[in-house]
Scaffold this active site. Structure first.
Site, PDB file in Angstrom:
ATOM      1  N   PRO A   2       0.821  -1.207   0.000  1.00 27.53           N
ATOM      2  CA  PRO A   2       0.000   0.000   0.000  1.00 27.53           C
ATOM      3  C   PRO A   2       0.859   1.263   0.000  1.00 27.53           C
ATOM      4  O   PRO A   2       1.890   1.322   0.662  1.00 27.53           O
ATOM      5  CB  PRO A   2      -0.788  -0.120   1.311  1.00 27.53           C
ATOM      6  CG  PRO A   2      -0.775  -1.573   1.640  1.00 27.53           C
ATOM      7  CD  PRO A   2       0.536  -2.087   1.131  1.00 27.53           C
ATOM      8  N   GLU A   3       0.427   2.250  -0.766  1.00 27.80           N
ATOM      9  CA  GLU A   3       1.132   3.519  -0.818  1.00 27.80           C
ATOM     10  C   GLU A   3       0.269   4.591  -0.138  1.00 27.80           C
ATOM     11  O   GLU A   3      -0.747   4.272   0.485  1.00 27.80           O
ATOM     12  CB  GLU A   3       1.470   3.861  -2.269  1.00 27.80           C
ATOM     13  CG  GLU A   3       2.380   2.814  -2.916  1.00 27.80           C
ATOM     14  CD  GLU A   3       2.789   3.143  -4.339  1.00 27.80           C
ATOM     15  OE1 GLU A   3       2.812   4.333  -4.696  1.00 27.80           O
ATOM     16  OE2 GLU A   3       3.099   2.211  -5.104  1.00 27.80           O
ATOM     17  N   LYS A  61       3.473   6.505   4.111  1.00 25.17           N
ATOM     18  CA  LYS A  61       2.837   5.189   4.159  1.00 25.17           C
ATOM     19  C   LYS A  61       2.737   4.633   5.571  1.00 25.17           C
ATOM     20  O   LYS A  61       2.356   3.481   5.752  1.00 25.17           O
ATOM     21  CB  LYS A  61       3.625   4.216   3.271  1.00 25.17           C
ATOM     22  CG  LYS A  61       3.655   4.620   1.801  1.00 25.17           C
ATOM     23  CD  LYS A  61       4.438   3.649   0.951  1.00 25.17           C
ATOM     24  CE  LYS A  61       5.922   3.840   1.086  1.00 25.17           C
ATOM     25  NZ  LYS A  61       6.702   2.990   0.152  1.00 25.17           N
ATOM     26  N   HIS A 102      -7.487 -15.110   8.515  1.00 24.98           N
ATOM     27  CA  HIS A 102      -6.137 -14.674   8.886  1.00 24.98           C
ATOM     28  C   HIS A 102      -6.167 -13.562   9.941  1.00 24.98           C
ATOM     29  O   HIS A 102      -5.308 -12.680   9.942  1.00 24.98           O
ATOM     30  CB  HIS A 102      -5.376 -14.220   7.639  1.00 24.98           C
ATOM     31  CG  HIS A 102      -5.301 -15.275   6.572  1.00 24.98           C
ATOM     32  ND1 HIS A 102      -4.527 -16.405   6.702  1.00 24.98           N
ATOM     33  CD2 HIS A 102      -5.941 -15.376   5.370  1.00 24.98           C
ATOM     34  CE1 HIS A 102      -4.665 -17.159   5.623  1.00 24.98           C
ATOM     35  NE2 HIS A 102      -5.510 -16.556   4.800  1.00 24.98           N
ATOM     36  N   ARG A 122      -0.232 -12.765   4.876  1.00 30.82           N
ATOM     37  CA  ARG A 122       1.175 -13.127   4.692  1.00 30.82           C
ATOM     38  C   ARG A 122       2.036 -12.827   5.921  1.00 30.82           C
ATOM     39  O   ARG A 122       3.230 -13.147   5.934  1.00 30.82           O
ATOM     40  CB  ARG A 122       1.738 -12.382   3.472  1.00 30.82           C
ATOM     41  CG  ARG A 122       1.016 -12.763   2.175  1.00 30.82           C
ATOM     42  CD  ARG A 122       1.443 -11.882   1.010  1.00 30.82           C
ATOM     43  NE  ARG A 122       0.750 -12.231  -0.212  1.00 30.82           N
ATOM     44  CZ  ARG A 122       0.775 -11.507  -1.336  1.00 30.82           C
ATOM     45  NH1 ARG A 122       1.457 -10.375  -1.363  1.00 30.82           N
ATOM     46  NH2 ARG A 122       0.123 -11.896  -2.408  1.00 30.82           N
ATOM     47  N   ARG A 278      12.241  -4.315  -9.332  1.00 30.96           N
ATOM     48  CA  ARG A 278      10.843  -3.992  -9.584  1.00 30.96           C
ATOM     49  C   ARG A 278      10.684  -3.736 -11.071  1.00 30.96           C
ATOM     50  O   ARG A 278      11.516  -4.118 -11.865  1.00 30.96           O
ATOM     51  CB  ARG A 278      10.414  -2.750  -8.778  1.00 30.96           C
ATOM     52  CG  ARG A 278      10.698  -2.832  -7.301  1.00 30.96           C
ATOM     53  CD  ARG A 278      10.188  -1.595  -6.574  1.00 30.96           C
ATOM     54  NE  ARG A 278      11.109  -1.177  -5.539  1.00 30.96           N
ATOM     55  CZ  ARG A 278      10.871  -0.193  -4.697  1.00 30.96           C
ATOM     56  NH1 ARG A 278       9.752   0.494  -4.789  1.00 30.96           N
ATOM     57  NH2 ARG A 278      11.753   0.137  -3.767  1.00 30.96           N
TER      58      ARG A 278
END
Length: 293
Positions: A2-3, A61, A102, A122, A278
């Site tokens: 997420p940004e 962030k 989760h 994760r 990236r």
């Protein structure tokens, strides 16, 4: 990851649903979710139980909630910081809603209303109660005090940023991702900002004029505001707001993820290039590769 726009959407949700509420009970269902708490889960639980949550804050962030009266302490001095990682979600749920598969941490409140849940498939994200900067009304955790302000912060200094950008001896995309220079800009919004500014990602920062630097900053701010208006960018079900809803800015991206598709300005196919483990997406016609100096 997420940004800024995605984290801001979550911050606004927390501000609406949990600010001013007092924690009655904390459940840590997976110790990895609080691994950043040096003294462990018991200390995390003790510091939160009985604390009243202040207004949610964000820098780039990074997301946190100042605590008032944590563990018997008067006033502030500590904050609950959340690292969303790749798949972390902060959800505000009615207690009757079944636990998510989760679910890692649960906060119940004294008013008996909706609870705050940290869900992380994760387990790269996590929560921690950290000491805040002394006298800081925002309760900024010490671990992120070095992070620069972001373009949507009303105290962001545009002129200082442009001057620092031009003084750096690096390339423009590396500079945009430097969180000590400007925070909140990640890979997606860097590519989008550079496309709008017609700058190649390998353009040396020292070659930028002041107007070009200011123009780039303006585009970064515009693209983030546009993303905020539609809830951020979601490419799968992992990023959601506090109500579990996905954002839709991925439909409006001009460069990122558009390899082979025509540029919205000139029609040239968008290219993807490997960059620092990236990808960078750019238009080879609108964003000319800089010539060797």
């Amino acid at each position: 990851m997420p940004e800024l726009p995605e984290v801001e959407v979550v911050r606004r949700g927390l501000a609406n649903w949990v600010a001013g509420r007092t924690v009655e009970d904390v459940q840590v269902l997976h110790p990895r979710a609080v691994r950043r708490q040096p003294a462990g889960p018991a200390d995390f639980t003790a510091r939160l139980t009985g604390a009243t949550l202040g207004p949610a804050q964000r820098r780039g962030k990074y997301l946190w909630v100042p605590l008032q009266g944590a563990a018997g302490r008067a006033g502030s001095g500590f904050s609950l910081i959340g690292h969303l990682g790749m798949s972390g979600q902060l959800l505000v749920q009615d207690p009757s809603v079944p636990d998510e598969t989760h679910l890692r941490v649960r906060l119940r409140f004294t008013d008996g209303g909706r609870e705050l849940r940290f869900v992380d498939q994760r387990t790269f994200g996590g929560l921690a109660v950290e000491e805040a900067e002394d006298g800081d009304p925002e309760g900024t955790p010490l671990s992120i005090a070095h992070i620069a302000r972001d373009p949507l912060d009303p105290r962001f200094d545009d002129d200082a940023f442009v001057a620092a950008l031009r003084a750096k001896r690096t390339t423009v995309k590396r500079a945009l991702l430097d969180q000590t220079l400007i925070s909140g800009v990640g890979n997606i919004y860097a590519d989008e900002s550079l496309w709008r500014a017609r700058l190649h990602y390998e353009r040396p920062t020292a070659t930028l004029t002041r107007p070009q630097g200011a123009d780039l900053l303006g585009h970064a701010r515009d693209v983030m505001n546009a993303a905020l208006a539609v809830g951020g960018t979601s490419f799968d079900s992992l990023y959601v707001n506090v109500n579990g809803e996905s954002g839709y800015f991925s439909r409006d991206l001009d460069a990122y993820g558009r390899e082979g598709e025509p540029c919205g300005r000139c029609g040239t196919p968008i290219r993807r290039a490997a960059w620092m483990n990236r990808s960078s997406y750019f238009c080879p016609r609108c964003q000319r590769i800089p010539r060797p100096r």
